[in-house]
Design a protein around this motif. Structure first.
Motif, short mmCIF file in Angstrom:
data_model
loop_
_atom_site.label_atom_id
_atom_site.label_comp_id
_atom_site.label_asym_id
_atom_site.label_seq_id
_atom_site.Cartn_x
_atom_site.Cartn_y
_atom_site.Cartn_z
N LEU A 159 -5.22 4.34 12.28
CA LEU A 159 -5.87 5.13 11.23
C LEU A 159 -5.43 4.67 9.84
CD1 LEU A 159 -5.55 8.59 12.99
CD2 LEU A 159 -7.67 7.28 12.68
N PHE A 160 -4.14 4.40 9.69
CA PHE A 160 -3.62 3.90 8.42
C PHE A 160 -4.24 2.54 8.08
CE2 PHE A 160 -0.61 1.51 5.83
CZ PHE A 160 -0.16 2.43 4.90
N SER A 161 -4.30 1.65 9.06
CA SER A 161 -4.85 0.31 8.85
C SER A 161 -6.32 0.37 8.47
CB SER A 161 -4.65 -0.54 10.11
OG SER A 161 -3.29 -0.65 10.43
N HIS A 199 0.84 -1.20 0.00
CA HIS A 199 0.00 0.00 0.00
C HIS A 199 0.88 1.25 0.00
CE1 HIS A 199 -3.45 -2.56 0.92
NE2 HIS A 199 -2.72 -3.11 1.87
N PRO A 200 0.33 2.37 -0.48
CA PRO A 200 1.10 3.63 -0.41
C PRO A 200 1.41 3.97 1.04
CG PRO A 200 -0.82 3.87 -1.84
CD PRO A 200 -0.97 2.56 -1.14
N GLN A 201 2.61 4.48 1.30
CA GLN A 201 2.98 4.86 2.66
C GLN A 201 2.49 6.29 2.91
OE1 GLN A 201 6.90 2.05 2.39
NE2 GLN A 201 7.14 3.91 3.56
N TYR A 202 1.17 6.42 2.87
CA TYR A 202 0.52 7.73 2.87
C TYR A 202 -0.89 7.59 3.43
CZ TYR A 202 -2.64 11.14 0.72
OH TYR A 202 -3.62 12.06 0.51
N VAL A 203 -1.35 8.61 4.16
CA VAL A 203 -2.74 8.63 4.60
C VAL A 203 -3.16 10.08 4.82
CG1 VAL A 203 -2.30 8.47 7.10
CG2 VAL A 203 -4.42 7.51 6.15
N GLN A 204 -4.43 10.36 4.56
CA GLN A 204 -5.02 11.67 4.87
C GLN A 204 -5.99 11.49 6.02
OE1 GLN A 204 -7.61 13.42 1.91
NE2 GLN A 204 -7.39 15.48 2.76
N LEU A 205 -5.92 12.37 7.03
CA LEU A 205 -6.76 12.25 8.21
C LEU A 205 -7.93 13.23 8.17
CD1 LEU A 205 -4.26 11.88 11.20
CD2 LEU A 205 -5.14 10.13 9.63
N GLU A 206 -9.01 12.81 8.79
CA GLU A 206 -10.12 13.72 9.05
C GLU A 206 -9.66 14.75 10.07
OE1 GLU A 206 -12.93 13.72 7.48
OE2 GLU A 206 -12.64 11.83 6.38
N ASN A 207 -10.32 15.92 10.09
CA ASN A 207 -9.90 17.00 10.97
C ASN A 207 -9.86 16.58 12.44
OD1 ASN A 207 -9.51 18.89 8.93
ND2 ASN A 207 -11.63 19.61 9.01
N GLU A 208 -10.85 15.81 12.88
CA GLU A 208 -10.91 15.41 14.28
C GLU A 208 -9.72 14.51 14.64
OE1 GLU A 208 -13.88 13.04 17.37
OE2 GLU A 208 -14.61 13.65 15.39
#
Length: 289
Positions: free
Chosen positions: A167-169, A117-126
């Motif tokens: 969160l990434f998982s 998987h890409p070593q990247y994640v976008q998080l929600e503001n909370e």
């Protein structure tokens, strides 16, 4: 290729981690030319425009995005520095592994040493606000370092890394478990150490003293892939790096990665990527011009 070395005594005493905000001096952290580091990095963007090339993937930078880079992975950055906001977190494995007496700690985290998987994640503001609180506390503690600061910094970093692992998982629908059978984490470590010479599931099973069925079950539970797929994905990643960043011929790459013949490398690469290694290299060079 330039390699950045971790500065253990930057503050006049040994500290195996560091954290800065981009707003202070972003030019220190970004290099448009391909480069590596000898430490773990997490690039955290609150606000920025640009792209990062990591492990052969060109990834867009968006709000609240995290990029996870393992030691000696190759990356390059094309980022607009105007108005940039975010954090640059770096650490050496020993900062946590020695404390927890767990040399496999970073292999337990899904976003490091992951070729599926890409070593990247976008998080929600909370979710981002939770991580940012811990990061702000880390910066404050480093600035006001005291005799007991390590006892505060380690749990803050451990919390941040573990929360990000969950969160990434969740984002990639893989296991967030960091406490399962250590064999799968040892397998990931062995892949990093031996991918240039060993491509056989049976050999890794022999190292780990498990059956192929057992290793496959653990691999599927942890990553969603079979052990063979994990090996193939990691080997494909290594070939791509050679094609992109070295001037070796296909035959030389095949020899370096222990293929018996260059045709075998070409066949392997084409089966997984859909094009020949030479075409892949040509496409990359044309895109880089």
């Amino acid at each position: 290729m330039r390699k950045f070395i971790f500065e253990k005594r930057k503050y006049g005493f040994e500290l195996l981690m560091d954290l800065h905000r981009f707003e202070g001096n972003p030019n220190v952290f970004f290099d448009p030319a391909p480069h590596t580091t000898d430490f773990f990095e997490i690039l955290i963007f609150e606000k920025a425009n640009g792209k990062i090339e990591l492990n052969g993937q060109l990834l867009d930078i968006v709000e609240n995005s995290f990029f996870f880079i393992s030691p000696f992975q190759k990356k390059s950055c094309k980022i607009d520095l105007s108005g940039i906001r975010g954090f640059h977190l770096v650490f050496q494995n020993d900062f946590l592994s020695d404390f927890f007496d767990d040399k496999l700690f970073t292999y337990r985290l899904q976003y490091f040493y992951n070729s599926q998987h890409p070593q990247y994640v976008q998080l929600e503001n909370e979710d981002y606000r939770v991580i940012r609180f811990a990061l702000d506390e880390i910066i404050t503690e480093i600035k006001n370092f005291q005799n007991d600061s390590l006892h505060i910094l380690r749990p803050l970093l451990y919390f941040s890394l573990s929360k990000l692992n969950r969160l990434f998982s969740k984002r990639y629908n893989i296991s967030p478990d960091t406490q399962s059978n250590s064999t799968i984490y040892k397998f990931k470590e062995l892949l990093e150490l031996n991918i240039c010479t060993i491509h056989s599931v049976e050999q890794y099973c022999s190292f780990l003293n498990v059956s192929r069925h057992q290793l496959n079950a653990m691999a599927k539970e942890h990553s969603g892939c079979t052990s063979k797929e994990m090996i193939s994905n990691r080997l494909l990643q290594e070939i791509k790096m050679e094609l992109r960043y070295s001037d070796k011929t296909i035959s030389e790459i095949g020899y370096a990665l222990n293929f018996s013949e260059s045709n075998n490398l070409t066949r392997f690469f084409k089966n997984l990527e859909g094009i020949s290694p030479s075409s892949y290299r040509d496409n990359y060079q044309n895109d880089s011009d």
